[in-house]
Design an enzyme around this catalytic site. Structure first.
Site, PDB file in Angstrom:
ATOM      1  N   GLU A   1      11.243   5.558  -0.097  1.00 41.17           N
ATOM      2  CA  GLU A   1      11.035   5.522  -1.733  1.00 41.17           C
ATOM      3  C   GLU A   1      10.756   7.195  -2.128  1.00 41.17           C
ATOM      4  O   GLU A   1      11.310   6.648  -3.838  1.00 41.17           O
ATOM      5  CB  GLU A   1      10.160   4.329  -1.675  1.00 41.17           C
ATOM      6  CG  GLU A   1       8.847   4.075  -2.504  1.00 41.17           C
ATOM      7  CD  GLU A   1       7.188   3.819  -2.151  1.00 41.17           C
ATOM      8  OE1 GLU A   1       6.444   4.094  -3.566  1.00 41.17           O
ATOM      9  OE2 GLU A   1       7.959   2.418  -2.089  1.00 41.17           O
TER      10      GLU A   1
ATOM     11  N   SER B   1       1.058  -1.144  -0.300  1.00 42.41           N
ATOM     12  CA  SER B   1       0.296  -0.033  -0.139  1.00 42.41           C
ATOM     13  C   SER B   1       1.172   1.096  -0.642  1.00 42.41           C
ATOM     14  O   SER B   1       0.981   2.115  -1.081  1.00 42.41           O
ATOM     15  CB  SER B   1      -1.286   0.285   0.922  1.00 42.41           C
ATOM     16  OG  SER B   1      -2.536  -1.130   1.257  1.00 42.41           O
ATOM     17  N   ARG B   2       1.007   1.476   1.153  1.00 43.24           N
ATOM     18  CA  ARG B   2       2.099   3.099   1.451  1.00 43.24           C
ATOM     19  C   ARG B   2       3.247   2.646   2.762  1.00 43.24           C
ATOM     20  O   ARG B   2       3.078   2.196   3.336  1.00 43.24           O
ATOM     21  CB  ARG B   2       0.994   4.337   1.657  1.00 43.24           C
ATOM     22  CG  ARG B   2       0.678   4.660   0.505  1.00 43.24           C
ATOM     23  CD  ARG B   2       1.272   5.579  -0.614  1.00 43.24           C
ATOM     24  NE  ARG B   2       0.456   5.608  -1.690  1.00 43.24           N
ATOM     25  CZ  ARG B   2      -0.305   4.928  -2.794  1.00 43.24           C
ATOM     26  NH1 ARG B   2       0.322   3.980  -3.239  1.00 43.24           N
ATOM     27  NH2 ARG B   2      -0.628   5.731  -3.654  1.00 43.24           N
TER      28      ARG B   2
ATOM     29  N   HIS C   1       7.772  -0.705  -5.519  1.00 45.11           N
ATOM     30  CA  HIS C   1       6.618  -0.384  -5.894  1.00 45.11           C
ATOM     31  C   HIS C   1       6.158  -0.746  -7.127  1.00 45.11           C
ATOM     32  O   HIS C   1       4.962   0.323  -8.101  1.00 45.11           O
ATOM     33  CB  HIS C   1       6.715   0.783  -5.581  1.00 45.11           C
ATOM     34  CG  HIS C   1       5.833   1.648  -5.332  1.00 45.11           C
ATOM     35  ND1 HIS C   1       5.065   2.818  -4.422  1.00 45.11           N
ATOM     36  CD2 HIS C   1       3.972   1.842  -5.692  1.00 45.11           C
ATOM     37  CE1 HIS C   1       3.916   3.296  -4.836  1.00 45.11           C
ATOM     38  NE2 HIS C   1       3.166   2.199  -4.979  1.00 45.11           N
TER      39      HIS C   1
END
Length: 328
Positions: free
Chosen positions: A261, A231-232, A293
């Site tokens: 990131e 997700s994050r 990602h």
């Protein structure tokens, strides 16, 4: 209508160009430079800009976009935690996103990370390439019969729940807005953390979910738990995660996102010395699998992203209902 695409890669242009004939009144301009305060002035002469998860859309950048008479920010992604919505509203700039492009793409990648980190396939591949066929360090655990905890039951979380059920796992779920129609067993977040053998994060990054995985929550998790995050990065306090890995709390960890990131995601940094050592420390652990990602990165998802982004632009151009608008 003219839209400037920031941080555009070849694959972005490929999927948007396919749809160009369907939108003769929208002109696309692609640039490799990402969106920062220093590059916001490049938007001059455009009606809107299109950005991705790694763009800087803080107040200062939006102020500059407003100065360049930008009226529309198109996010070619679902997340918008990098957008200062208050400043956008103040400047009269509409923000639209792609709320759902291919939940299965992200969920399948989440399970791929689970399997990779659990069965050490990333290590096994390297060993076999070097003619090392020993099984030392490659032992995993069965997922069948274990309990999976899904944090966030939007479309991606539900897709992950279906995959876990397909593996013969019991599924627990947590969401501040439970969807009882799913048939899932909803429990408190604390109970999910303490009862799950696999924890998969599928919630947006908000002030409430920032560092939802931290030293305290880790202490309540089962020993030898598997954790995966697609997700994050900000959902996990990285320092606390590293401490938990060193304390042998986790059997395996799979990360497609991580806190630092944003400065180098989607870039080839192999020739550079990174400013911080967080990624290197994570990669040093044999039970951690990292990807860059890429959970969204399938042909189907990129097609859906392009379609919805251009539908959003056309709706704005023709004063139609902005069904994918983001507001405070």
């Amino acid at each position: 209508m003219k839209i400037l695409f920031y941080g555009a890669k070849d694959y972005d242009q490929q999927f948007f160009d396919k749809l160009k004939p369907e939108y003769p009144n929208i002109e696309f301009v692609f640039i490799e430079s990402n969106l920062y305060k220093e590059t916001a002035s490049l938007a001059a002469g455009n009606d809107g800009i299109c950005a991705f998860v790694n763009a800087d859309l803080s107040a200062g950048v939006i102020e500059e976009l407003h100065h360049q008479r930008i009226r529309l920010i198109l996010m070619r992604c679902a997340g918008y935690n990098n957008v200062d919505l208050a400043k956008a509203k103040e400047c009269g700039i509409s923000v639209l996103r792609v709320p759902g492009y291919s939940p299965e793409a992200v969920a399948e990648h989440a399970m791929a990370l689970v399997l990779t980190a659990n069965r050490h396939t990333h290590k096994a591949y390297i060993k076999c390439r070097e003619n090392n066929f020993s099984l030392n360090g490659l032992m995993g655990i069965n997922l069948y019969g274990k309990t999976a905890g899904i944090v966030g039951t939007g479309k991606i979380g539900l897709a992950m729940a279906r995959i876990c059920q397909g593996f013969g796992m019991k599924v627990l779920a947590y969401d501040p807005f439970p969807n009882e129609k799913t048939g899932l067993i909803y429990v408190s977040l604390g109970q999910l953390f303490s009862s799950s053998d696999l924890i998969s994060l599928h919630c947006p990054l908000t002030p409430e979910t920032h560092h939802i995985v931290n030293r305290e929550s880790i202490s309540h998790m089962k020993d030898r738990v598997i954790l995966v995050n697609t997700s994050r990065g900000g959902l996990i306090c990285t320092e606390d995660l590293i401490a938990g890995i060193r304390d042998h709390k986790f059997f395996a960890v799979g990360l497609d996102v991580y806190e630092e990131e944003s400065d180098f995601v989607y870039e080839d940094m192999s020739e550079y010395i990174l400013k911080t050592s967080t990624v290197q420390r994570l990669l040093s652990f044999p039970n951690v699998a990292l990807t860059s990602h890429q959970g969204f990165f399938t042909e189907e998802a990129l097609t859906n992203i392009a379609e919805t982004t251009l539908e959003n632009a056309e709706a704005f151009r023709t004063d139609m209902e902005l069904k994918n608008a983001v507001s405070l």
